[in-house]
Design an enzyme around this catalytic site. Structure first.
Site, mmCIF file in Angstrom:
data_model
loop_
_atom_site.group_PDB
_atom_site.id
_atom_site.type_symbol
_atom_site.label_atom_id
_atom_site.label_comp_id
_atom_site.label_asym_id
_atom_site.label_seq_id
_atom_site.Cartn_x
_atom_site.Cartn_y
_atom_site.Cartn_z
ATOM 1 C CG ASP A 1 -6.952 -5.636 6.741
ATOM 2 O OD1 ASP A 1 -6.206 -5.656 7.694
ATOM 3 O OD2 ASP A 1 -7.506 -4.752 6.197
ATOM 4 N N PRO B 1 -3.096 -12.246 10.479
ATOM 5 C CG PRO B 1 -0.787 -12.393 11.586
ATOM 6 C CD PRO B 1 -1.443 -12.506 10.363
ATOM 7 C CG ASP B 2 -6.044 -6.799 13.934
ATOM 8 O OD1 ASP B 2 -5.243 -6.042 14.617
ATOM 9 O OD2 ASP B 2 -7.023 -6.215 13.128
ATOM 10 C CE LYS C 1 8.254 -11.864 -14.513
ATOM 11 N NZ LYS C 1 9.072 -11.196 -15.366
ATOM 12 C CE LYS D 1 -10.896 -0.107 10.999
ATOM 13 N NZ LYS D 1 -10.055 0.687 10.072
ATOM 14 C CG ASN E 1 -0.247 -0.176 2.458
ATOM 15 O OD1 ASN E 1 0.613 0.745 2.836
ATOM 16 N ND2 ASN E 1 -0.275 -1.248 3.157
ATOM 17 C CG PHE F 1 -2.937 5.367 13.505
ATOM 18 C CD1 PHE F 1 -1.923 5.177 14.714
ATOM 19 C CD2 PHE F 1 -2.693 6.535 12.619
ATOM 20 C CE1 PHE F 1 -1.117 6.272 15.129
ATOM 21 C CE2 PHE F 1 -1.964 7.587 12.947
ATOM 22 C CZ PHE F 1 -1.139 7.475 14.171
HETATM 23 O O1 PMT Z 1 3.000 6.038 6.715
HETATM 24 P P1 PMT Z 1 2.467 7.314 6.243
HETATM 25 O O2 PMT Z 1 2.496 7.507 4.697
HETATM 26 O O3 PMT Z 1 2.846 8.550 6.923
HETATM 27 O O4 PMT Z 1 1.043 7.127 6.425
HETATM 28 C C1 PMT Z 1 0.350 7.055 7.782
HETATM 29 C C2 PMT Z 1 -1.022 6.209 7.518
HETATM 30 C C3 PMT Z 1 -2.030 6.611 6.621
HETATM 31 C C4 PMT Z 1 -0.636 4.778 7.367
HETATM 32 C C5 PMT Z 1 -1.373 6.210 9.276
HETATM 33 O O5 PMT Z 1 -1.648 7.444 9.749
HETATM 34 C C6 PMT Z 1 -2.305 5.127 9.443
HETATM 35 O O6 PMT Z 1 -3.466 5.461 9.415
HETATM 36 N N1 PMT Z 1 -2.092 3.929 9.840
HETATM 37 C C7 PMT Z 1 -2.995 2.735 9.965
HETATM 38 C C8 PMT Z 1 -3.244 2.319 8.571
HETATM 39 C C9 PMT Z 1 -4.144 0.984 8.613
HETATM 40 O O7 PMT Z 1 -3.843 0.036 8.403
HETATM 41 O O8 PMT Z 1 -5.224 1.380 9.091
HETATM 42 P P2 PMT Z 1 -6.430 0.228 9.444
HETATM 43 O O9 PMT Z 1 -7.705 1.036 9.488
HETATM 44 O O10 PMT Z 1 -6.771 -0.833 8.195
HETATM 45 O O11 PMT Z 1 -6.076 -0.767 10.414
HETATM 46 C C10 PMT Z 1 -6.455 -0.285 11.815
HETATM 47 C C11 PMT Z 1 -5.451 -0.786 12.921
HETATM 48 O O12 PMT Z 1 -5.227 -1.961 12.815
HETATM 49 C C12 PMT Z 1 -4.162 0.001 12.524
HETATM 50 O O13 PMT Z 1 -3.697 0.457 13.986
HETATM 51 C C13 PMT Z 1 -3.201 -0.959 11.926
HETATM 52 O O14 PMT Z 1 -1.814 -0.898 12.265
HETATM 53 C C14 PMT Z 1 -3.778 -2.278 12.679
HETATM 54 N N2 PMT Z 1 -3.614 -3.576 11.993
HETATM 55 C C15 PMT Z 1 -4.431 -3.736 10.682
HETATM 56 C C16 PMT Z 1 -4.373 -4.985 10.168
HETATM 57 C C17 PMT Z 1 -3.731 -5.914 10.692
HETATM 58 N N3 PMT Z 1 -3.578 -7.280 9.936
HETATM 59 N N4 PMT Z 1 -2.958 -5.796 11.798
HETATM 60 C C18 PMT Z 1 -2.931 -4.405 12.535
HETATM 61 O O15 PMT Z 1 -2.309 -4.304 13.500
#
Ligand code: PMT
Length: 411
Positions: A281, A309-310, A291, A341, A212, A327
């Protein structure tokens, strides 16, 4: 110990005889760990050459507001943002007047206007000029605005006069600058933060992957802010182009599973966990060992995904969870999705950012967010990620050290 470690000092040299001390000043600032970039006015070049300042600073000297080559390397706005401190030494009567009255027709005066960095001047001029009412009024105006001043000293001057107006020696300037630095707030002394940052990469085959747009900037800014506030910081980072912030221990990973592994190994000593990484995710169920070739089939390959895994959820539901902050990167229904969340992942706080807006969120220098907890909501208007990181670490401190909150006290 280097007392200006990693400080970005923009040194403005103006046209006074004391400019000959500038190379020594640059050397002494660098000895204290500072990174120095030099900006010279035209008249300064009559007293000292840009080449000698380039040699001692290690960077090309900037001297022209309208030079396209210099703008392409590090533009003046970028330079203004880069600076932690703008030090004008020597500061002539002319430059002092120009700064006082907001001139912007050369590079140095423009940078002073365009930067949020504190400005420190080391005046240097003839004693009669220093005593002139106009100069003193300008100085008073600048000091009232928060500009800081080092010197001038009294003594024999190059012109033979005796009195106030000599620029302080480089050693005195550096010492005074060190003393003027705000003392590091030690709120988090003895506490350990584990922070995830950047994207993850999930391989499809040996040359392709799912990822991403995360640059890591937000997570790295958080690591820097937490370290600056006295914490031990472990940054678990996906692939980024960023330098490790000073005093931060960095663990590099690629995939979500590697990130989970690295985080779990640090959990024992973790007081605060911040999940800022954009973790994929899903990953590919079976990574092709070679390849994938177009010729292998008439049909495009069908990629089977499995859920990763989360990490955040696992940390928050671990046996002895740290203070866990997530976040939420959303493109719609920011508040509702973030609150879901917060609830589902059992978080203490969540920082919700709308990543659909151009110039904010992913891969940008600025962000705009709302911090939610179970019982509070704090809006952070558009600001640099650096400033936002400080605000987030402050918000965490308010909750973490809030002894009136039994839920938090249990940590
Ligand atoms: O890196 P930059 O370019 O500075 O951009 C910053 C950002 C936009 C990446 C940052 O501000 C941000 O939003 N980070 C979280 C991105 C994210 O994956 O969001 P989500 O809403 O999909 O996930 C929710 C939370 O679960 C996040 O804290 C994520 O780290 C966590 N997560 C998600 C999926 C997973 N498998 N494991 C996790 O720990």
């Amino acid at each position: 110990m280097a007392q200006l470690q990693n400080k970005h000092i923009l040194l403005g040299i103006t046209g006074g005889i004391a400019a000959y001390k500038a190379p020594d000043l640059v050397r002494r600032l660098r000895e204290q760990g500072a990174e120095v970039r030099v900006v010279m006015t035209d008249s300064a070049k009559a007293f000292v050459t840009p080449l000698s300042l380039q040699a001692v600073s290690g960077f090309t000297v900037s001297d022209d507001l309208l030079d396209p080559t210099a703008e392409a390397a590090m533009g003046h706005i970028e330079l203004a943002r880069w600076a932690d401190i703008i030090l004008v030494a020597p500061a002539t009567a002319n430059t002092i007047a120009r700064i006082t009255h907001g001139f912007a027709d050369d590079l140095l005066s423009t940078l002073v206007l365009a930067s949020k960095a504190p400005v420190v001047i080391a005046p240097a001029m003839n004693q009669q000029m220093w005593a002139a009412t106009s100069v003193q009024e300008n100085i008073e105006t600048l000091l009232n605005r928060g500009v800081q001043m080092i010197g001038p000293e009294s003594g024999e001057q190059a012109c033979g006069d005796v009195g106030y107006g000599r620029m302080s020696d480089p050693t005195q300037i550096v010492q005074a600058l060190i003393e003027k630095q705000p003392k590091t707030p030690q709120t988090w002394q003895g506490k350990t933060f584990v922070i995830t940052a950047g994207p993850t990469r999930e391989a499809i085959d040996p040359v392709r992957y799912i990822s991403n747009h995360s640059s890591g900037k937000m997570g790295y800014a958080l690591a820097e802010a937490a370290a600056h506030a006295g914490a031990n910081v472990i940054l678990v980072s996906g692939p980024t182009q960023l330098a490790t912030p000073a005093g931060v221990q960095r663990i590099d990973v690629e995939t979500a599973e590697q990130m989970l592994n690295a985080v779990q190994q640090q959990l024992q000593q973790c007081d605060v966990f911040i999940g800022c990484a954009a973790v994929s995710d899903y990953r590919i169920a079976e990574i092709a060992s070679q390849k994938i070739k177009k010729e292998q089939s008439d049909q495009p390959p069908q990629l089977k995904l499995v859920q990763n895994p989360d990490i955040l959820q696992q940390v928050a539901s671990s046996e002895k969870p740290p203070f866990t902050v997530g976040f939420a990167a959303e493109t719609e229904n920011l508040k509702a999705n973030a609150l879901r969340k917060l609830e589902r992942k059992q978080l203490k706080m969540i920082v919700a950012n709308d990543v659909s807006q151009t110039g904010l969120g992913f891969n940008s220098d600025s962000n705009n967010a709302i911090i939610f907890s179970q019982d509070s909501e704090q809006s952070l208007p558009t600001m640099s990620k650096h400033d936002m990181a400080i605000a987030i670490i402050d918000a965490i401190a308010k909750r973490y050290f809030d002894n009136t909150n039994p839920e938090i006290r249990a940590n």
